[in-house]
Design an enzyme around this catalytic site. Structure first.
Site, PDB file in Angstrom:
ATOM      1  N   ASP A 128       0.956  -1.348  -0.168  1.00 37.95           N
ATOM      2  CA  ASP A 128      -0.182  -0.114   0.149  1.00 37.95           C
ATOM      3  C   ASP A 128       0.866   1.341   0.103  1.00 37.95           C
ATOM      4  O   ASP A 128       1.862   1.426   0.940  1.00 37.95           O
ATOM      5  CB  ASP A 128      -1.013  -0.160   1.047  1.00 37.95           C
ATOM      6  CG  ASP A 128      -2.269   0.653   1.058  1.00 37.95           C
ATOM      7  OD1 ASP A 128      -2.052   1.918   0.539  1.00 37.95           O
ATOM      8  OD2 ASP A 128      -3.252  -0.059   1.120  1.00 37.95           O
ATOM      9  N   ASP A 186      -4.766  13.960   3.428  1.00 44.72           N
ATOM     10  CA  ASP A 186      -5.012  13.921   1.846  1.00 44.72           C
ATOM     11  C   ASP A 186      -4.437  15.184   1.511  1.00 44.72           C
ATOM     12  O   ASP A 186      -4.468  15.401   0.154  1.00 44.72           O
ATOM     13  CB  ASP A 186      -6.517  13.473   1.570  1.00 44.72           C
ATOM     14  CG  ASP A 186      -6.798  12.313   2.088  1.00 44.72           C
ATOM     15  OD1 ASP A 186      -5.986  11.676   2.145  1.00 44.72           O
ATOM     16  OD2 ASP A 186      -8.009  12.172   2.498  1.00 44.72           O
ATOM     17  N   ARG A 246     -16.601   8.785   0.274  1.00 38.91           N
ATOM     18  CA  ARG A 246     -15.821   7.520   0.245  1.00 38.91           C
ATOM     19  C   ARG A 246     -16.430   6.568   1.719  1.00 38.91           C
ATOM     20  O   ARG A 246     -16.606   7.349   2.601  1.00 38.91           O
ATOM     21  CB  ARG A 246     -14.356   7.598   0.570  1.00 38.91           C
ATOM     22  CG  ARG A 246     -13.463   6.332   0.791  1.00 38.91           C
ATOM     23  CD  ARG A 246     -12.029   6.386   0.446  1.00 38.91           C
ATOM     24  NE  ARG A 246     -11.422   5.557   1.342  1.00 38.91           N
ATOM     25  CZ  ARG A 246      -9.859   5.584   1.127  1.00 38.91           C
ATOM     26  NH1 ARG A 246      -9.463   6.242   0.082  1.00 38.91           N
ATOM     27  NH2 ARG A 246      -9.231   4.732   2.152  1.00 38.91           N
ATOM     28  N   LYS A 290      -6.070  -2.197   6.879  1.00 37.00           N
ATOM     29  CA  LYS A 290      -6.117  -2.578   5.178  1.00 37.00           C
ATOM     30  C   LYS A 290      -7.060  -3.766   5.044  1.00 37.00           C
ATOM     31  O   LYS A 290      -7.119  -4.125   3.958  1.00 37.00           O
ATOM     32  CB  LYS A 290      -4.854  -2.726   4.683  1.00 37.00           C
ATOM     33  CG  LYS A 290      -3.852  -1.441   4.681  1.00 37.00           C
ATOM     34  CD  LYS A 290      -4.269  -0.318   3.853  1.00 37.00           C
ATOM     35  CE  LYS A 290      -3.695   1.068   4.263  1.00 37.00           C
ATOM     36  NZ  LYS A 290      -4.003   2.321   3.398  1.00 37.00           N
ATOM     37  N   SER A 319      -6.514   4.136  -2.020  1.00 40.19           N
ATOM     38  CA  SER A 319      -6.881   2.570  -1.643  1.00 40.19           C
ATOM     39  C   SER A 319      -8.284   2.268  -2.276  1.00 40.19           C
ATOM     40  O   SER A 319      -8.485   1.266  -2.720  1.00 40.19           O
ATOM     41  CB  SER A 319      -6.728   2.737  -0.063  1.00 40.19           C
ATOM     42  OG  SER A 319      -5.451   2.573   0.236  1.00 40.19           O
ATOM     43  N   ASP A 354      -0.857   0.095  -4.691  1.00 38.37           N
ATOM     44  CA  ASP A 354      -2.436   0.738  -5.216  1.00 38.37           C
ATOM     45  C   ASP A 354      -2.069   2.257  -5.441  1.00 38.37           C
ATOM     46  O   ASP A 354      -2.834   2.766  -6.050  1.00 38.37           O
ATOM     47  CB  ASP A 354      -3.403   0.451  -4.194  1.00 38.37           C
ATOM     48  CG  ASP A 354      -2.938   1.019  -2.683  1.00 38.37           C
ATOM     49  OD1 ASP A 354      -1.843   1.136  -2.565  1.00 38.37           O
ATOM     50  OD2 ASP A 354      -3.783   1.218  -1.683  1.00 38.37           O
ATOM     51  N   HIS A 355      -1.173   2.997  -5.072  1.00 37.06           N
ATOM     52  CA  HIS A 355      -0.824   4.287  -5.440  1.00 37.06           C
ATOM     53  C   HIS A 355       0.548   4.444  -4.611  1.00 37.06           C
ATOM     54  O   HIS A 355       0.953   3.703  -3.906  1.00 37.06           O
ATOM     55  CB  HIS A 355      -2.017   5.281  -5.075  1.00 37.06           C
ATOM     56  CG  HIS A 355      -2.333   5.004  -3.514  1.00 37.06           C
ATOM     57  ND1 HIS A 355      -1.531   5.398  -2.289  1.00 37.06           N
ATOM     58  CD2 HIS A 355      -3.282   4.228  -2.884  1.00 37.06           C
ATOM     59  CE1 HIS A 355      -1.979   5.111  -1.270  1.00 37.06           C
ATOM     60  NE2 HIS A 355      -3.020   4.250  -1.631  1.00 37.06           N
ATOM     61  N   HIS A 400       1.734   8.449   5.577  1.00 33.70           N
ATOM     62  CA  HIS A 400       0.775   9.435   6.057  1.00 33.70           C
ATOM     63  C   HIS A 400       1.207  10.156   7.362  1.00 33.70           C
ATOM     64  O   HIS A 400       0.718  11.234   7.663  1.00 33.70           O
ATOM     65  CB  HIS A 400      -0.540   8.756   6.430  1.00 33.70           C
ATOM     66  CG  HIS A 400      -1.538   8.348   5.185  1.00 33.70           C
ATOM     67  ND1 HIS A 400      -1.666   9.633   4.290  1.00 33.70           N
ATOM     68  CD2 HIS A 400      -2.014   7.194   4.623  1.00 33.70           C
ATOM     69  CE1 HIS A 400      -2.522   8.883   3.357  1.00 33.70           C
ATOM     70  NE2 HIS A 400      -2.614   7.648   3.606  1.00 33.70           N
ATOM     71  N   ASP A 437       2.281   2.985   3.160  1.00 32.34           N
ATOM     72  CA  ASP A 437       1.136   3.883   3.295  1.00 32.34           C
ATOM     73  C   ASP A 437       0.766   4.659   4.374  1.00 32.34           C
ATOM     74  O   ASP A 437       0.760   6.009   4.807  1.00 32.34           O
ATOM     75  CB  ASP A 437      -0.271   3.505   2.747  1.00 32.34           C
ATOM     76  CG  ASP A 437      -1.372   4.432   2.804  1.00 32.34           C
ATOM     77  OD1 ASP A 437      -1.204   5.312   1.931  1.00 32.34           O
ATOM     78  OD2 ASP A 437      -2.483   4.105   3.475  1.00 32.34           O
ATOM     79  N   HIS A 468      -1.042  11.212  -0.618  1.00 33.62           N
ATOM     80  CA  HIS A 468      -0.553  10.076  -1.607  1.00 33.62           C
ATOM     81  C   HIS A 468       0.115  11.196  -2.567  1.00 33.62           C
ATOM     82  O   HIS A 468      -0.099  12.266  -2.641  1.00 33.62           O
ATOM     83  CB  HIS A 468      -2.059   9.443  -2.047  1.00 33.62           C
ATOM     84  CG  HIS A 468      -2.503   8.623  -1.040  1.00 33.62           C
ATOM     85  ND1 HIS A 468      -3.719   8.113  -1.411  1.00 33.62           N
ATOM     86  CD2 HIS A 468      -2.001   8.208   0.103  1.00 33.62           C
ATOM     87  CE1 HIS A 468      -3.981   7.263  -0.229  1.00 33.62           C
ATOM     88  NE2 HIS A 468      -3.234   7.190   0.600  1.00 33.62           N
TER      89      HIS A 468
HETATM   90  O1  LIG Z   1      -8.133   7.358   4.894  1.00 33.71           O
HETATM   91  C1  LIG Z   1      -6.837   7.468   4.761  1.00 33.71           C
HETATM   92  O2  LIG Z   1      -6.069   6.839   5.622  1.00 33.71           O
HETATM   93  C2  LIG Z   1      -6.406   8.345   3.659  1.00 33.71           C
HETATM   94  O3  LIG Z   1      -7.206   9.440   3.408  1.00 33.71           O
HETATM   95  C3  LIG Z   1      -6.311   7.645   2.399  1.00 33.71           C
HETATM   96  O4  LIG Z   1      -5.426   6.705   2.380  1.00 33.71           O
HETATM   97  P1  LIG Z   1      -5.968   5.282   1.777  1.00 33.71           P
HETATM   98  O5  LIG Z   1      -6.537   5.565   0.427  1.00 33.71           O
HETATM   99  O6  LIG Z   1      -4.535   4.612   1.385  1.00 33.71           O
HETATM  100  O7  LIG Z   1      -6.702   4.429   2.605  1.00 33.71           O
HETATM  101 MN   LIG Z   2      -3.669   2.655  -0.331  1.00 28.33          MN
HETATM  102 MN   LIG Z   3      -3.258   6.063   2.285  1.00 28.68          MN
END
Ligand SMILES: O=C(O)[C@H](O)COP(=O)(O)O
Ligand SMILES: [Mn+2]
Ligand SMILES: [Mn+2]
Length: 575
Positions: free
Chosen positions: A24, A175, A293, A370, A82, A479-480, A442, A438, A511
């Site tokens: 991730d 973000d 989301r 995750k 993600s 994934d990114h 963050h 990831d 990201h």
């Molecule tokens: O929700 C989060 O932690 C971030 O806004 C995005 O991270 P993720 O897309 O890798 O979960």
């Molecule tokens: Mn991710």
């Molecule tokens: Mn993330």
């Protein structure tokens, strides 16, 4: 339409499992000091990138898109995330994602003709006494939400004659830039002040940093949601601190805790000059959660929707009878929430669904943070299994401590459990996520992100070697991007922007739009090669995307891809 997959003419299933390993938030970035992957000691990953494992197995390498239109986001400048990434890995084709669908609905105002909008406004419009509450992530990150959608809802409410409106704002810094809260809160406060001059009773009522207030996911820590409930709904001034404005709250917290970044700012309640909360929710009010989301929106939605006697995560106290809707329905199968403003993408015919119809066994495994990514997102935003017998979902509990203090996270435990489950459950297909790049990325803490990548490397070497020993195939991808870019970078010079991090730059917690690797190794791989003509559909860029990985997995399992998916990345090796 049948789910039966045709046997492939070109590919043969290996004796062991086909394993999709998602690192991730690990992109292929610039070879610079701020790139945690580049600077980490990752001998195993290096060997994969160089085309041969340390034991001499051939590795096929591609670099693919994982952001923008390649994953269904509105613009190519939109970083991946993600949700859209795992949707793409699972679905094999590009869907217009929440961000895009909500944009369209807000721009055309079609949501105003929907039943939900009318229902929400019944008690609030034409000068009625009900208050409309707008709750959500207050930034333009476009991962969970966008402020422009909340402004569109505000305008629409004013057009309907709503007189009482409250904002409950979650501060981002994850973000978007890590200390940018005032850039979004300042303009809102100004705008609301100008509306108050015109006689509208409109205020910010509560808020807090998103990682400690309201936006928990996958039930990692319900206390986060409880703090949100106490702030936004009950306005419990005995437990939550009070301020006269949101900007005062942010400035005070920053002064008190030197170096605190927005995502971790404590919750707060805004009070009038007598100390009474400005926005306690009451019977007859309406609430819109404007995040689009789902992962971090499901728990708070459940708090509003779950009937008395069915909710056991914390005491909701004296709960007001409000009408609640989400911007979207976050889980279409479990119908969370019951009411929503914009219909979500209907992601169907995913790899997971095809597998069970073709009698393939599947293992999904990750740690809590995750876990839903390899189940819920991978299955097209549905959390339940397609088939109890053929699927095994394994969750390794995540630590509740901040990830920069434990950058190894649960990579080792995930690896142990995955290898054990491969031996016991005998899956044909595995999807696994290592959260480290990831989650540590963050936090913005560079040296922890370097260690995160080293932990991923150690685990990957065990896992991939284990898969090869079991005559399987490993597809290692991401994934990114995230941890490959730990500093804000000046677009003109390509150098980090100066800032307060120990390295002397401004940490980047979000990201990126960086492309990601796809590295394939294992049983029989020498018979195949990367098909350079494959793209995700954009003739100009001529590049493949993570969306092309789905058909790659089906091919390696010995199937032709279903018609509706984009092509896979491999072809038989030309002689
Ligand atoms: O929700 C989060 O932690 C971030 O806004 C995005 O991270 P993720 O897309 O890798 O979960
Ligand atoms: Mn991710
Ligand atoms: Mn993330």
């Amino acid at each position: 339409m049948s789910f039966k997959l045709e046997p492939s003419k070109d590919f043969k299933k290996p004796p062991g499992p086909v394993c999709l390993i998602i690192m991730d938030g690990v992109g292929i970035g610039a070879e610079e000091q701020y790139n945690a992957w580049y600077c980490a000691k990752t001998p195993f990953l290096d060997s994969l990138r160089n085309g041969k494992t340390p034991k001499g197995n051939i590795v096929l390498n591609a670099v693919v898109d994982a952001s923008g239109r390649s994953v269904g986001l509105p613009e190519d400048s939109d970083m991946g995330n993600s949700e859209v990434g795992h949707n793409a890995f699972g679905a094999g084709r590009i869907y217009s994602q929440g961000a895009k669908l909500v944009n369209e609905s807000m721009d055309s105002k079609t949501f105003k003709t929907g039943e939900t909008w009318k229902w929400l406004l019944e008690n609030c419009k034409d000068g009625k006494e009900g208050t409309l509450h707008l709750l959500g992530l207050w930034s333009d990150g476009n991962v969970h939400s966008h402020v422009k959608h909340a402004y569109a809802l505000l305008d629409a409410a004013l057009e309907e004659g709503c007189k009482h409106i409250r904002f409950h704002i979650l501060l981002d810094g994850r973000d978007v830039s890590e200390t940018s809260a005032l850039d979004y809160v300042g303009p809102l406060e100004k705008h609301l002040a100008s509306l108050r001059e015109k006689g509208v009773d409109v205020h910010i009522a509560s808020g807090g940093g998103r990682m400690v207030t309201t936006m928990d996911r996958y039930e990692a820590d319900w206390r986060i949601v409880q703090r949100g409930w106490l702030s936004h709904v009950l306005a419990d001034t005995e437990t939550i601190r009070t301020f006269s404005s949101a900007s005062e709250a942010i400035q005070t917290f920053r002064k008190e805790e030197n170096g605190v970044i927005d995502q971790f700012l404590p919750p707060f309640i805004i009070v009038d000059n007598k100390g009474s909360p400005l926005g306690r929710m009451k019977d007859g009010d309406s609430v819109i959660l404007f995040n689009f989301r789902g992962d971090r929106a499901i728990e708070i939605s459940t708090c509003f929707d779950a009937p008395e006697g069915t909710f056991h995560h914390f005491d909701r106290g004296c709960m007001p009878k409000v009408r609640f809707a989400g911007m979207m329905q976050y889980d279409g199968e479990s119908k969370i929430p019951k009411h929503y403003i914009v219909s979500p993408p209907n992601i169907e015919r995913t790899l997971g669904e095809y597998l069970v119809h073709n009698n393939c066994r599947r293992l999904s495994i990750s740690e809590t943070q995750k876990f839903g990514h390899v189940t819920y997102f991978f299955n097209g935003n549905r959390a339940n299994k397609f088939n109890e017998e053929l699927e095994l979902y394994v969750e390794i509990p995540s630590s509740r401590e901040r990830e920069n203090t434990r950058p190894w996270m649960k990579a080792a435990e995930i690896t142990d459990s995955a290898l054990a489950a491969i031996d016991e459950f005998k899956p044909d297909f595995v999807v696994l996520n290592y959260a480290n790049g990831d989650m540590v990325g963050h936090t913005g803490v560079y040296h922890a992100a370097v260690i995160a990548m080293e932990a991923v490397d150690v685990s990957l070497s065990r896992l991939v070697n284990g898969i090869i020993e079991r005559n399987g195939i490993a597809i290692v991808s991401a994934d990114h991007g995230n941890c490959e870019t730990m500093a804000e970078v000046d677009k003109k010079t390509g150098k980090p922007v100066k800032g307060n991090s120990p390295e002397g730059w401004k940490a980047l917690t979000s990201h990126t739009t960086t492309p990601v690797p796809v590295m394939i190794t294992g049983y029989g791989i020498e018979k195949y090669e990367i098909d350079e003509s494959v793209t995700w559909g954009d003739a100009n860029r001529k590049k493949a995307g993570i969306v092309n990985v789905t058909a790659t997995c089906a091919n390696l399992l010995g199937f032709e891809k279903p018609k509706e998916w984009l092509p896979g990345l491999l072809k038989p090796k030309s002689l």
